[in-house]
Scaffold this active site. Structure first.
Site, PDB file in Angstrom:
ATOM      1  N   SER A 166      13.107  -2.155  -2.803  1.00 12.28           N
ATOM      2  CA  SER A 166      12.791  -2.082  -1.395  1.00 12.28           C
ATOM      3  C   SER A 166      11.670  -3.029  -0.957  1.00 12.28           C
ATOM      4  O   SER A 166      11.543  -3.293   0.240  1.00 12.28           O
ATOM      5  CB  SER A 166      12.401  -0.646  -1.027  1.00 12.28           C
ATOM      6  N   LYS A 169       2.932  -4.567   1.913  1.00 10.99           N
ATOM      7  CA  LYS A 169       4.193  -3.918   2.256  1.00 10.99           C
ATOM      8  C   LYS A 169       3.910  -2.929   3.384  1.00 10.99           C
ATOM      9  O   LYS A 169       2.868  -2.260   3.373  1.00 10.99           O
ATOM     10  CB  LYS A 169       4.734  -3.189   1.019  1.00 10.99           C
ATOM     11  N   SER A 213      11.633  -0.901  -7.143  1.00  7.41           N
ATOM     12  CA  SER A 213      11.393  -1.591  -5.868  1.00  7.41           C
ATOM     13  C   SER A 213      10.359  -2.708  -5.884  1.00  7.41           C
ATOM     14  O   SER A 213      10.220  -3.422  -4.897  1.00  7.41           O
ATOM     15  CB  SER A 213      10.993  -0.582  -4.792  1.00  7.41           C
TER      16      SER A 213
END
Lengths: 489, 95
Positions: A150, A75, A174
Site C-alpha cells: 500500500s 505516507k 506494504s
C-alpha cells in the site's frame, strides 16, 4: 542532486555547496514536474520552505544532525498536526489531524523537511495502490503498471527521485512489495521497533512503520531517527536502538543464509527465479553459507492473514462513525442511518469488503472456525521461522512472485491480488524484520529480493543489503525520464 | 462455503454498512469465494496449537495512574462534522 545519497546531501549542506532551501526547492520542482505519477495526495510547498529555512539556520549554527535539512515525504497514514491526513480515503478527505504521530515528531526533531504526504491504498489495504480514493499511483518505470502497495506513493516518489526518503507502513508487505516493484530499498522493522502512535490503524498486531529510500545506507539513516521506545504505544519495544549506520561495513563471511523451498515453488515467475539465483551466487561469493530450509506453512499464511487482518480492521475501523471526525452523510434520518450511510459513502470497495469479511469471521458461531484457527496457523508460521533461525542468520527469497503487474490486471479478483503478498505476509504474522533490495530487471521493470532476519536484527539486514549494494548497481538504476544526471553516487 | 444474501445483510448490519440488493449479491459471491479459499486452513490439524494473538510474547505494560493528557476538547471538536456548545450533535435518539 536527486541522485545523491543522504550522506552526500548532508555533506553538501554541511560544506555550503547548497542550502536546504535550494535542496527543498529542487525536489518540490521535481514533484511538480512528475505530477502524472500521482504519488502525492498533499504537497506541502510553503511549510517545507519554512522548515528548510530553519534547517539552514541550524546548519549555520552547527547545531545540526545527519538528517537536518534533508527533504522527505510521509505516507498519508501518519497524523501531522494541522495537516490533512486522508489515509487514502474519502472518509478522511477533510480530516485535519489534531496531533503529530511519533514518527512525524521524531523526524521533525531530526530536522527533516516534509515535502508532502504520499498516496496509498485506502487505509493501507491493497497491493497495487489502485484502492486509493485519490486515484492509482503509476509506476515510474512504466506508467501502465502499478507501483505496488500500500505504500505505493512513497515507493514511486523515491524511485522517481521526487524525494530522497519516505516513510511507509507494512502490514502484509506494504513497504517491501512496492519497494521491489519500484526498484528501491524498503525495510519493515521488527514489530514494536517503531512507534505506531499516530499511525492510522489497519491491523494493529501486524502494522509496523519503516523507511523507503534508494539504498540500504539511506534506510539506515532514516530508521535511526524513526526507531525507539515510545510510552504512547503500548506495544512499543523498550530495547536500545543500535547505531545502524555504523554496522553497515561488516564482512558477510560465514553468515548462514537459508533458502526456503516454499519461496521458489509454483507461482514464482521464471525470470524472477533466475535473478534470485544470481543474488544467491553473489552471497556465496562473499563467503556466506547457503542452506536449503523449509517453511512448511507458508501457503497458509495468506488465508490466516486475511482472517486476522480483516478481523482487526473491522474492529479498528468501527471508530469511523460520522460523529466525532471524518465523513458524515447528508440529512441522516436517525442514528442508524447516520452510521450506515456515512460509512458506506466514506469507505471504498476493498475496505468495505475487508470490514465485511472481518465482521463475519468475528461474528457469533464463526469465531472458532476462522479467527481462532487463523491464530493457531499464525503460531505454526512463527514456529517455522524460529526453528529456521536456530540454524541460519538470514532467510533469502524473492519479495514478490513477479515484477509490477498492469493497472487493472488483478482488480476483478481479490484472491489473485492477495496472492501477490505470498512471500511478505508470513513475516508480519511472526513480527520479524525484513528488507527488500533491488536485485535485477526484467523487461524494463525492477525485481527485488527479500532478506528476513530474526527479531531486532535490522542492523544485520542493513549490513547485508549495503554490502550487496556496494557490489551491484541495481539500486542506482533510475526510471527513464526521471533524471538528467547519470548515477553520481 | 457459500454465504446467503440474508447473511450478507446481517453482516452489513453488524458492520453498520449500507448495502443495496445488487451490492449484496456481489458481496455474497465475493465473500463466498474468499471464505472458500480461507478454508484451506483446515488442512492442518491445530488441536494442540496455542493461538497466537500477538507477535511479541510480552505482558501488557502498565503505567502510573496519573494525568498525562490535557483537555483539548475545542481542538478536537473543530474537526467534528457537527457540534454545538461543546457537544457533538447527532439525530434524535429518544422520541
Amino acid at each position: 542532486m536527486e541522485n545523491l545519497s543522504v550522506s552526500q546531501l548532508a555533506a553538501g549542506l554541511d560544506h555550503g555547496e547548497f542550502s536546504s532551501v535550494e535542496l527543498t526547492q529542487h525536489f518540490l520542482d521535481r514533484m511538480q514536474a512528475h505530477r502524472e505519477l500521482n504519488a502525492f495526495i498533499t504537497e506541502m510547498d510553503e511549510s517545507a520552505i519554512v522548515q528548510a529555512r530553519r534547517a539552514d539556520q541550524l546548519i549555520k549554527e552547527k547545531k545540526h544532525g545527519p538528517l537536518t535539512g534533508i527533504p522527505l515525504a510521509h505516507k498519508d497514514i501518519f497524523c501531522m498536526d494541522g495537516t490533512r491526513t486522508s489515509c487514502g480515503s474519502r472518509m478522511l478527505d477533510q480530516f485535519v489531524a489534531p496531533y503529530d504521530a511519533t514518527v512525524v515528531q521524531k523526524l521533525g526533531q531530526a530536522g527533516c523537511v516534509v515535502l508532502g504526504k504520499t498516496n496509498m491504498d485506502e487505509f493501507a489495504m491493497g497491493s497495487s495502490n489502485e484502492n486509493s480514493y485519490f486515484g492509482p499511483v503509476k509506476n515510474p518505470w512504466d506508467p501502465g503498471h502499478v507501483p505496488g502497495g500500500s505504500s505505493g506513493g512513497s515507493a514511486a516518489a523515491v524511485a522517481a527521485r521526487l524525494v530522497p526518503l519516505a516513510t511507509g507502513t507494512d502490514t502484509g508487505g506494504s513497504i517491501r512489495q512496492p519497494a521491489a516493484l519500484c526498484g528501491i530499498t524498503g525495510l519493515k522493522p521488527t514489530y514494536g521497533r517503531v512507534s505506531r502512535y499516530g499511525m492510522i490503524a489497519y491491523a494493529s498486531s501486524l502494522d509496523q512503520a519503516g523507511p523507503l529510500a534508494k539504498s540500504a545506507q539511506d534506510c539506515a539513516y532514516l530508521l535511526q531517527a524513526m526507531a525507539g521506545f515510545d510510552s504512547r504505544d503500548s506495544t512499543s519495544m523498550d530495547e536500545p536502538v543500535p547505531a545502524y549506520t555504523q554496522a553497515l561495513d561488516q564482512p558477510l563471511q560465514g553468515r548462514v543464509i537459508g533458502i526456503p523451498d516454499e519461496y521458489f515453488g509454483t507461482g514464482l515467475k521464471p525470470e524472477v527465479q533466475y535473478i534470485m539465483a544470481q543474488a544467491i551466487d553473489w552471497a556465496e561469493g562473499q563467503g556466506c553459507i547457503i542452506k536449503p530450509i523449509r517453511l512448511p506453512n507458508t501457503e497458509l499464511a495468506i488465508p490466516a492473514y486475511y482472517v486476522i487482518a480483516t478481523a482487526e480492521c473491522s474492529s479498528n475501523l468501527s471508530r469511523f462513525d460520522g460523529i466525532r471526525f471524518g465523513h458524515r452523510c447528508k440529512a441522516p434520518k436517525d442514528m442508524h442511518d447516520l452510521y450506515r450511510r456515512s460509512r458506506s459513502e466514506g469507505f471504498g470497495t476493498e475496505v468495505k469488503r475487508r470490514i465485511m469479511i472481518g465482521t463475519y469471521a468475528l461474528s457469533a458461531g464463526y469465531y472458532d472456525a476462522y479467527y481462532l484457527k487463523a491464530q493457531q496457523i499464525r503460531r505454526l508460521i512463527s514456529t517455522d521461522f524460529s526453528k529456521a533461525f536456530e540454524t541460519v542468520d538470514f532467510i533469502l527469497g524473492p519479495t514478490a512472485p513477479e515484477p509490477a503487474f498492469r493497472i487493472g490486471e488483478k482488480t476483478d479478483d481479490p484472491v489473485t491480488m492477495y496472492l501477490s503478498d505470498i512471500y511478505t505476509i508470513s513475516v508480519n504474522l511472526a513480527g520479524l524484520p525484513a528488507i527488500s533490495v533491488p536485485c535485477g530487471m526484467h523487461e524494463g521493470l525492477p525485481v527485488g529480493m527479500q532478506l528476513i532476519g530474526n527479531y531486532l536484527t535490522e542492523d544485520r539486514l542493513l549490513n547485508f543489503a549495503h554490502q550487496y549494494q556496494l557490489a551491484t548497481d541495481w539500486h542506482r538504476q533510475c526510471p527513464p525520464g526521471c533524471t538528467q544526471e547519470g548515477g553520481s553516487e | 462455503m457459500s454465504i446467503s444474501l440474508e447473511e450478507v445483510l446481517n453482516i452489513s448490519h453488524l458492520a453498520r454498512l449500507h448495502v443495496d440488493e445488487e451490492q449484496a449479491r456481489q458481496y455474497a459471491a465475493d465473500l463466498s469465494k474468499i471464505l472458500a479459499w480461507v478454508q484451506q486452513m483446515n488442512q492442518v490439524d491445530t488441536r494442540e496449537v496455542v493461538p497466537m494473538a500477538h507477535p511479541l510474547d510480552v505482558v501488557q505494560r502498565l503505567r502510573e495512574d496519573k494525568v498525562t493528557e490535557t483537555d483539548q476538547r475545542k481542538k478536537f471538536q473543530t474537526i467534528a462534522p457537527r457540534t454545538d456548545k461543546g457537544l457533538y450533535l447527532v439525530p434524535k435518539v429518544i422520541e
